[in-house]
Enzyme design. Structure first.
Site, short mmCIF file in Angstrom:
data_model
loop_
_atom_site.label_atom_id
_atom_site.label_comp_id
_atom_site.label_asym_id
_atom_site.label_seq_id
_atom_site.Cartn_x
_atom_site.Cartn_y
_atom_site.Cartn_z
N SER A 88 4.65 2.47 7.91
CA SER A 88 4.34 1.33 7.05
C SER A 88 5.54 0.94 6.20
CB SER A 88 3.17 1.68 6.12
OG SER A 88 1.99 1.85 6.86
N ASP A 140 0.27 -7.57 1.38
CA ASP A 140 0.73 -6.19 1.58
C ASP A 140 2.26 -6.11 1.59
OD1 ASP A 140 0.34 -3.46 1.81
OD2 ASP A 140 0.27 -3.49 4.01
N HIS A 154 0.81 -1.22 0.00
CA HIS A 154 0.00 0.00 0.00
C HIS A 154 0.84 1.27 0.00
CE1 HIS A 154 0.47 -0.20 4.51
NE2 HIS A 154 0.48 1.11 4.38
#
Length: 463
Positions: free
Chosen positions: A206, A133, A103
């Site tokens: 992230s 992911d 993402h």
């Protein structure tokens, strides 16, 4: 010994115990570790094209939004512009391969990394896997500071862990905590047995690494659970062994290929455990077998309880699906099943799962097994309870919708129940597959749905 000496001894013992408790509760000192591993962590800057809708929403005055909401006609002449996003990544090899999240780099037109010496280098997206992911980046050059990879099996609940990343763009921020749980599945997802921690993660973290006390990477920081959008004490990281499996496939093939068994599954609860004469709730119950699937060809039946996968015990359905996700297609697996109160071993040869069907409990594969458009959905049959609740004799439940797919573009959502396609009744997953197989390009199909108890019709545009 007099009473004064006894009192002194008691006080000394109390102070010693208090000091020991204070020392034991003191936070772990990660300063040396941060200094050691920081060079292997980078900030990621991503340039993405804004959609026309995103661009317009930013430019429409708030007063108009209050009156008209988001239902605003977008001028066709308005050209998409670019926006920037940020995240983190880390080196896994000295020749320039880096791990980050899907993402973080999704829909990127340009990716740049910044090293801890402030150098900026353009990076190429080698491959990306939405389901786990995980994304793999590559930069030119050699002798990069690759981080050591840890053993996830040795990670225990309660152990201290450290995260380094760029929350809100503040690069090289460190936060620490403990492992709260392992093999955590979130919101029906079964592709990743997440590591849950209480490490403070925020946007920008992230794709960054999660370290154990030895400075080895044990996870890739991925997401948080929040009711406000900010950190609330629940953070989730992708186990590094899962990420490295994805990396191997992305390097070789540019995409991830998963195996397919062809069963619907559910957990064993207390009542079912008693009905199957199990000492405790364990195993995974097969509720349906897809015709002509590897499971059907192997002789698996509805009502079988899978107790072991290649000799590994199955505690719950998530365990079985995690094993399946980690097994390559064309592999022969051994399943120990409980049937008629007796154990038996059944061999099955896995095949390749359709690209648009997540391997999750209840999802029906084979949506691309016949000719027809790829809608980008995962479905399952309705349970008897759901049929009763919706007052239906059948239908298929949309479990997942791939972002950007045909179904998503036509506003089909998870939770919708499809009952008809172009006037053809859909009561089972096979009915759905047959109806979809007959759809032609450049047409719009009439799809009857039930959404939150209300019947509706959706025009599904086939491109």
């Amino acid at each position: 010994m007099n009473s004064r000496s006894i009192q002194k001894g008691m006080y000394a013992a109390v102070f010693t115990m208090a000091a020991a408790q204070t020392q034991a509760s003191a936070p772990v000192d990660f300063s040396n570790l941060v200094e050691q591993v920081s060079p292997g962590v980078v900030s990621v800057n991503v340039v993405k094209k804004m959609s026309q809708e995103e661009l317009l929403q930013q430019q429409v005055p708030e007063i108009l939004k209050r009156f008209f909401g988001n239902q605003i006609i977008i001028p066709q002449q308005r050209m998409p512009q670019e926006k920037t996003a940020y995240g983190s990544a880390f080196f896994i090899s000295r020749d320039g391969y880096l791990l980050t999240n899907h993402h973080v780099v999704e829909d990127a037109s340009k990716v740049t990394i910044m090293l801890n010496d402030r150098r900026e280098i353009d990076a190429k997206v080698v491959g990306s896997d939405e389901r786990t992911d995980v994304a793999l980046l590559k930069v030119e050059g050699n002798n990069y500071p690759a981080l050591a990879i840890g053993n996830i099996d040795q990670l225990k609940v309660g152990q201290p862990v450290l995260a380094i990343g760029s929350p809100f763009g503040f690069d090289y921020s460190a936060s620490a905590g403990i492992v709260s749980a392992k093999s955590r599945n979130m919101m029906g997802e079964t592709s990743v047995p997440f590591i849950q921690t209480d490490v403070a993660l925020n946007p920008g973290n992230s794709g960054g690494p999660l370290f154990n006390q030895q400075g080895q990477v044990v996870g890739v920081n991925s997401r948080i659970f929040s009711g406000t959008g900010g950190y609330m004490g629940l953070s989730f990281s992708i186990p590094v062994d899962v990420a490295m499996d994805v990396v191997d496939q992305l390097k070789k093939n540019g995409k991830v290929t998963r195996s397919y068994l062809g069963v619907m599954l559910q957990d064993i609860d207390r009542n079912l455990a008693e009905a199957y004469k199990l000492p405790k709730p364990e195993g995974s119950l097969i509720t349906q077998v897809t015709p002509n699937s590897p499971a059907a060809k192997a002789g698996l039946r509805s009502g079988d309880v899978i107790m072991k996968y290649n000799s590994s015990p199955i505690s719950r359905t998530a365990d079985l699906l995690n094993y399946l996700n980690r097994t390559s297609p064309a592999q022969v697996i051994q399943l120990e099943v409980l049937r008629d109160d007796k154990p038996r071993v059944i061999s099955a040869t896995l095949t390749t799962a359709p690209d648009d069907t997540p391997a999750k409990a209840g999802a029906t594969p084979a949506l691309t097994a016949r000719k027809g458009p790829v809608l980008g959905v995962a479905i399952r049959a309705l349970t008897e309870m759901e049929k009763s609740r919706f007052n239906l004799d059948g239908g298929v439940l949309i479990q997942d919708v791939t972002r950007g797919g045909l179904a998503a573009q036509s506003r089909i959502m998870p939770g919708d129940v499809i009952t008809q396609i172009n006037g053809k009744k859909v009561t089972t997953p096979n009915d759905f597959v047959d109806a979809v197989s007959g759809l032609q390009k450049n047409t719009v199909a009439r799809v009857a749905i039930v959404r939150e108890g209300q019947h509706a019709m959706i025009g599904l545009r086939i491109q």
